[in-house]
Design a protein around this motif. Structure first.
Motif, PDB file in Angstrom:
ATOM      1  N   MET A   1       0.805  -1.222   0.000  1.00 41.44           N
ATOM      2  CA  MET A   1       0.000   0.000   0.000  1.00 41.44           C
ATOM      3  C   MET A   1       0.837   1.271   0.000  1.00 41.44           C
ATOM      4  O   MET A   1       0.307   2.365   0.222  1.00 41.44           O
ATOM      5  N   ASP A   2       2.128   1.168  -0.273  1.00 35.72           N
ATOM      6  CA  ASP A   2       3.050   2.303  -0.203  1.00 35.72           C
ATOM      7  C   ASP A   2       2.712   3.363  -1.246  1.00 35.72           C
ATOM      8  O   ASP A   2       2.854   3.140  -2.453  1.00 35.72           O
ATOM      9  N   LEU A   3       2.261   4.518  -0.792  1.00 30.20           N
ATOM     10  CA  LEU A   3       1.935   5.621  -1.692  1.00 30.20           C
ATOM     11  C   LEU A   3       3.155   6.178  -2.406  1.00 30.20           C
ATOM     12  O   LEU A   3       3.045   6.755  -3.488  1.00 30.20           O
ATOM     13  N   ASP A   4       4.323   6.027  -1.807  1.00 37.38           N
ATOM     14  CA  ASP A   4       5.542   6.624  -2.343  1.00 37.38           C
ATOM     15  C   ASP A   4       6.357   5.658  -3.198  1.00 37.38           C
ATOM     16  O   ASP A   4       7.476   5.969  -3.589  1.00 37.38           O
ATOM     17  N   ALA A   5       5.796   4.501  -3.492  1.00 37.13           N
ATOM     18  CA  ALA A   5       6.519   3.537  -4.331  1.00 37.13           C
ATOM     19  C   ALA A   5       6.811   4.149  -5.699  1.00 37.13           C
ATOM     20  O   ALA A   5       5.986   4.874  -6.260  1.00 37.13           O
ATOM     21  N   VAL A   6       7.984   3.846  -6.244  1.00 40.09           N
ATOM     22  CA  VAL A   6       8.356   4.389  -7.550  1.00 40.09           C
ATOM     23  C   VAL A   6       8.394   3.311  -8.625  1.00 40.09           C
ATOM     24  O   VAL A   6       8.285   3.611  -9.818  1.00 40.09           O
ATOM     25  N   ALA A   7       8.540   2.062  -8.222  1.00 38.28           N
ATOM     26  CA  ALA A   7       8.584   0.962  -9.179  1.00 38.28           C
ATOM     27  C   ALA A   7       7.191   0.379  -9.375  1.00 38.28           C
ATOM     28  O   ALA A   7       6.209   0.821  -8.772  1.00 38.28           O
ATOM     29  N   VAL A   8       7.114  -0.617 -10.238  1.00 36.99           N
ATOM     30  CA  VAL A   8       5.900  -1.416 -10.395  1.00 36.99           C
ATOM     31  C   VAL A   8       6.210  -2.809  -9.858  1.00 36.99           C
ATOM     32  O   VAL A   8       7.096  -3.501 -10.362  1.00 36.99           O
ATOM     33  N   SER A   9       5.487  -3.210  -8.815  1.00 33.20           N
ATOM     34  CA  SER A   9       5.680  -4.512  -8.177  1.00 33.20           C
ATOM     35  C   SER A   9       4.415  -5.340  -8.333  1.00 33.20           C
ATOM     36  O   SER A   9       3.307  -4.838  -8.152  1.00 33.20           O
ATOM     37  N   ILE A  10       4.611  -6.626  -8.666  1.00 34.78           N
ATOM     38  CA  ILE A  10       3.497  -7.550  -8.859  1.00 34.78           C
ATOM     39  C   ILE A  10       3.706  -8.750  -7.953  1.00 34.78           C
ATOM     40  O   ILE A  10       4.746  -9.417  -8.039  1.00 34.78           O
ATOM     41  N   TRP A  11       2.756  -9.020  -7.081  1.00 34.09           N
ATOM     42  CA  TRP A  11       2.806 -10.177  -6.185  1.00 34.09           C
ATOM     43  C   TRP A  11       1.777 -11.210  -6.645  1.00 34.09           C
ATOM     44  O   TRP A  11       0.636 -10.855  -7.002  1.00 34.09           O
ATOM     45  N   TRP A  12       2.141 -12.494  -6.568  1.00 27.35           N
ATOM     46  CA  TRP A  12       1.162 -13.552  -6.832  1.00 27.35           C
ATOM     47  C   TRP A  12       0.456 -13.882  -5.529  1.00 27.35           C
ATOM     48  O   TRP A  12       1.095 -14.214  -4.518  1.00 27.35           O
ATOM     49  N   LEU A  13      -0.885 -13.821  -5.544  1.00 25.97           N
ATOM     50  CA  LEU A  13      -1.704 -14.090  -4.371  1.00 25.97           C
ATOM     51  C   LEU A  13      -2.117 -15.549  -4.268  1.00 25.97           C
ATOM     52  O   LEU A  13      -2.739 -15.947  -3.282  1.00 25.97           O
ATOM     53  N   GLY A  14      -1.783 -16.356  -5.277  1.00 22.74           N
ATOM     54  CA  GLY A  14      -2.284 -17.716  -5.366  1.00 22.74           C
ATOM     55  C   GLY A  14      -3.424 -17.791  -6.358  1.00 22.74           C
ATOM     56  O   GLY A  14      -4.087 -16.793  -6.680  1.00 22.74           O
ATOM     57  N   ASN A  15      -3.677 -18.998  -6.873  1.00 28.26           N
ATOM     58  CA  ASN A  15      -4.666 -19.241  -7.917  1.00 28.26           C
ATOM     59  C   ASN A  15      -4.469 -18.228  -9.047  1.00 28.26           C
ATOM     60  O   ASN A  15      -3.381 -18.130  -9.601  1.00 28.26           O
ATOM     61  N   ALA A  16      -5.485 -17.447  -9.414  1.00 28.89           N
ATOM     62  CA  ALA A  16      -5.333 -16.465 -10.491  1.00 28.89           C
ATOM     63  C   ALA A  16      -5.187 -15.046  -9.960  1.00 28.89           C
ATOM     64  O   ALA A  16      -5.314 -14.081 -10.715  1.00 28.89           O
ATOM     65  N   GLY A  17      -4.923 -14.904  -8.665  1.00 24.65           N
ATOM     66  CA  GLY A  17      -4.923 -13.589  -8.038  1.00 24.65           C
ATOM     67  C   GLY A  17      -3.571 -12.908  -8.041  1.00 24.65           C
ATOM     68  O   GLY A  17      -2.529 -13.549  -7.851  1.00 24.65           O
TER      69      GLY A  17
ATOM     70  N   ASN B   1       1.354  -2.896  -7.041  1.00 27.08           N
ATOM     71  CA  ASN B   1       1.582  -1.509  -6.664  1.00 27.08           C
ATOM     72  C   ASN B   1       2.343  -0.864  -7.807  1.00 27.08           C
ATOM     73  O   ASN B   1       3.503  -1.196  -8.055  1.00 27.08           O
ATOM     74  N   ALA B   2       1.663   0.013  -8.539  1.00 29.54           N
ATOM     75  CA  ALA B   2       2.265   0.681  -9.684  1.00 29.54           C
ATOM     76  C   ALA B   2       2.496   2.137  -9.337  1.00 29.54           C
ATOM     77  O   ALA B   2       1.588   2.973  -9.447  1.00 29.54           O
ATOM     78  N   ALA B   3       3.687   2.425  -8.816  1.00 31.35           N
ATOM     79  CA  ALA B   3       4.052   3.783  -8.419  1.00 31.35           C
ATOM     80  C   ALA B   3       3.001   4.391  -7.496  1.00 31.35           C
ATOM     81  O   ALA B   3       2.628   5.552  -7.611  1.00 31.35           O
ATOM     82  N   GLY B   4       2.510   3.579  -6.553  1.00 31.37           N
ATOM     83  CA  GLY B   4       1.581   4.058  -5.545  1.00 31.37           C
ATOM     84  C   GLY B   4       0.124   3.731  -5.802  1.00 31.37           C
ATOM     85  O   GLY B   4      -0.702   3.885  -4.899  1.00 31.37           O
ATOM     86  N   THR B   5      -0.212   3.302  -7.011  1.00 29.83           N
ATOM     87  CA  THR B   5      -1.573   2.857  -7.311  1.00 29.83           C
ATOM     88  C   THR B   5      -1.688   1.371  -6.994  1.00 29.83           C
ATOM     89  O   THR B   5      -0.894   0.564  -7.482  1.00 29.83           O
ATOM     90  N   VAL B   6      -2.677   1.001  -6.175  1.00 24.63           N
ATOM     91  CA  VAL B   6      -2.821  -0.383  -5.718  1.00 24.63           C
ATOM     92  C   VAL B   6      -3.992  -1.036  -6.436  1.00 24.63           C
ATOM     93  O   VAL B   6      -5.120  -0.553  -6.390  1.00 24.63           O
ATOM     94  N   ILE B   7      -3.692  -2.146  -7.113  1.00 23.59           N
ATOM     95  CA  ILE B   7      -4.673  -2.866  -7.916  1.00 23.59           C
ATOM     96  C   ILE B   7      -4.648  -4.336  -7.515  1.00 23.59           C
ATOM     97  O   ILE B   7      -3.571  -4.935  -7.396  1.00 23.59           O
ATOM     98  N   LEU B   8      -5.810  -4.924  -7.316  1.00 19.10           N
ATOM     99  CA  LEU B   8      -5.933  -6.357  -7.080  1.00 19.10           C
ATOM    100  C   LEU B   8      -6.703  -6.976  -8.239  1.00 19.10           C
ATOM    101  O   LEU B   8      -7.694  -6.410  -8.699  1.00 19.10           O
ATOM    102  N   VAL B   9      -6.236  -8.125  -8.704  1.00 13.42           N
ATOM    103  CA  VAL B   9      -6.929  -8.874  -9.751  1.00 13.42           C
ATOM    104  C   VAL B   9      -7.305 -10.239  -9.179  1.00 13.42           C
ATOM    105  O   VAL B   9      -6.441 -10.963  -8.662  1.00 13.42           O
ATOM    106  N   ASP B  10      -8.574 -10.578  -9.244  1.00 18.43           N
ATOM    107  CA  ASP B  10      -9.097 -11.877  -8.798  1.00 18.43           C
ATOM    108  C   ASP B  10      -8.580 -12.287  -7.409  1.00 18.43           C
ATOM    109  O   ASP B  10      -8.085 -13.405  -7.221  1.00 18.43           O
ATOM    110  N   PRO B  11      -8.693 -11.415  -6.411  1.00 16.39           N
ATOM    111  CA  PRO B  11      -8.188 -11.773  -5.084  1.00 16.39           C
ATOM    112  C   PRO B  11      -9.136 -12.716  -4.341  1.00 16.39           C
ATOM    113  O   PRO B  11     -10.351 -12.476  -4.267  1.00 16.39           O
ATOM    114  N   VAL B  12      -8.608 -13.793  -3.819  1.00 14.78           N
ATOM    115  CA  VAL B  12      -9.341 -14.698  -2.914  1.00 14.78           C
ATOM    116  C   VAL B  12      -8.411 -14.926  -1.732  1.00 14.78           C
ATOM    117  O   VAL B  12      -7.620 -15.858  -1.700  1.00 14.78           O
ATOM    118  N   ILE B  13      -8.478 -14.019  -0.766  1.00 15.63           N
ATOM    119  CA  ILE B  13      -7.462 -13.963   0.287  1.00 15.63           C
ATOM    120  C   ILE B  13      -8.095 -13.853   1.671  1.00 15.63           C
ATOM    121  O   ILE B  13      -7.656 -13.078   2.512  1.00 15.63           O
TER     122      ILE B  13
END
Length: 258
Positions: free
Chosen positions: A8-24, A28-40
């Protein structure tokens, strides 16, 4: 495990992608937080090894929806419970300001989970959804199962343009000609379970699109012999061109930084 503060880092400068499991995935894209298909979320607090789906987890959840208080977008490719977890969606709606995006069929399910109209956007193929500096373009998908036959438009993928990069999650789908026309995404998230793309068609998409980074998903999450829980990312590594550079098999909770 995923550090909620890092995600949730607002000051992030990179684009980071974490695998949540399954298709999730969590992004964090330079501070924008996006979840795809989260089942957590869990089925119940007293049972830390059983997903909200009622299936035992092979590894613990990498993060909980209830630990997040800032998410900008939640993208749901279709309304099956392993992509639209009711406990997860309810927690995210209550704790964050997130906008939820899904097809008309998926939106109906999200309404059942209590998502108000003001926080819903309907995904229609090739029609951009713009939120702040993020553009989301729903892409065609076709997902048929023995018991559930979807109609055109019931499921989708998402092409996400944010912070100067393009990320594409195909959603659960069989191979379509439209998929081979997508040009050079920076990150391609591919569900590889045999009942959808499988190895051969996943490789065709990866190589046709010339994606810079390819991440397989939809495998290795639940301790179950159900057909949609299977999938092996290893054979795909021999089919993706320049796989040593491009192909990334993440462990659940691991991230790719671009």
């Amino acid at each position: 495990m995923i550090d909620p503060k890092e995600l949730m880092d607002l000051d992030a400068v990179a684009v980071s992608i974490w695998w949540l499991g399954n298709a999730g995935f969590a992004i964090n894209a330079a501070g924008t937080v996006i979840l795809v298909d989260p089942v957590i979320e869990l089925r119940e607090e007293s049972d830390p090894v059983t997903s909200e789906l009622g299936l035992p987890l092979l590894v613990p959840l990498p993060i909980r929806a209830r630990s997040l208080d800032r998410v900008d977008l939640v993208l749901v490719t279709h309304d099956h419970a392993d992509h639209a977890g009711p406990r997860t969606i309810t927690e995210l709606a209550a704790r964050t300001h997130a906008l939820f995006v899904g097809t008309e069929r998926t939106a109906r399910r999200l309404r059942q989970f209590g998502i108000p109209e003001a926080r819903l956007r309907t995904a229609r193929y090739d029609q951009p959804v713009r939120v702040g500096g993020t553009t989301v373009i729903p892409t065609p998908a076709k997902h048929e199962e023995d018991l559930i036959h979807t109609q055109r438009g019931d499921c989708c993928g998402f092409l996400i343009r944010v912070a100067g990069v393009t990320l594409w999650h195909t959603g659960d789908t069989e191979l379509l000609e439209d998929h081979l026309k997508v040009s050079s995404p920076d990150v391609l998230m591919l569900p590889i379970s045999p009942h959808i793309l499988g190895v051969d068609d996943a490789a065709r998409i990866a190589n046709a699109t010339r994606a810079r980074h390819v991440i397989p998903c939809h495998f290795g999450t639940f301790d179950s012999d159900l057909y949609w829980c299977s999938g092996d990312p290893a054979p795909l590594s021999t089919r993706v061109d320049d796989s040593k550079r491009r192909y990334h098999t993440l462990a659940i909770g691991d991230k790719l930084v671009i």
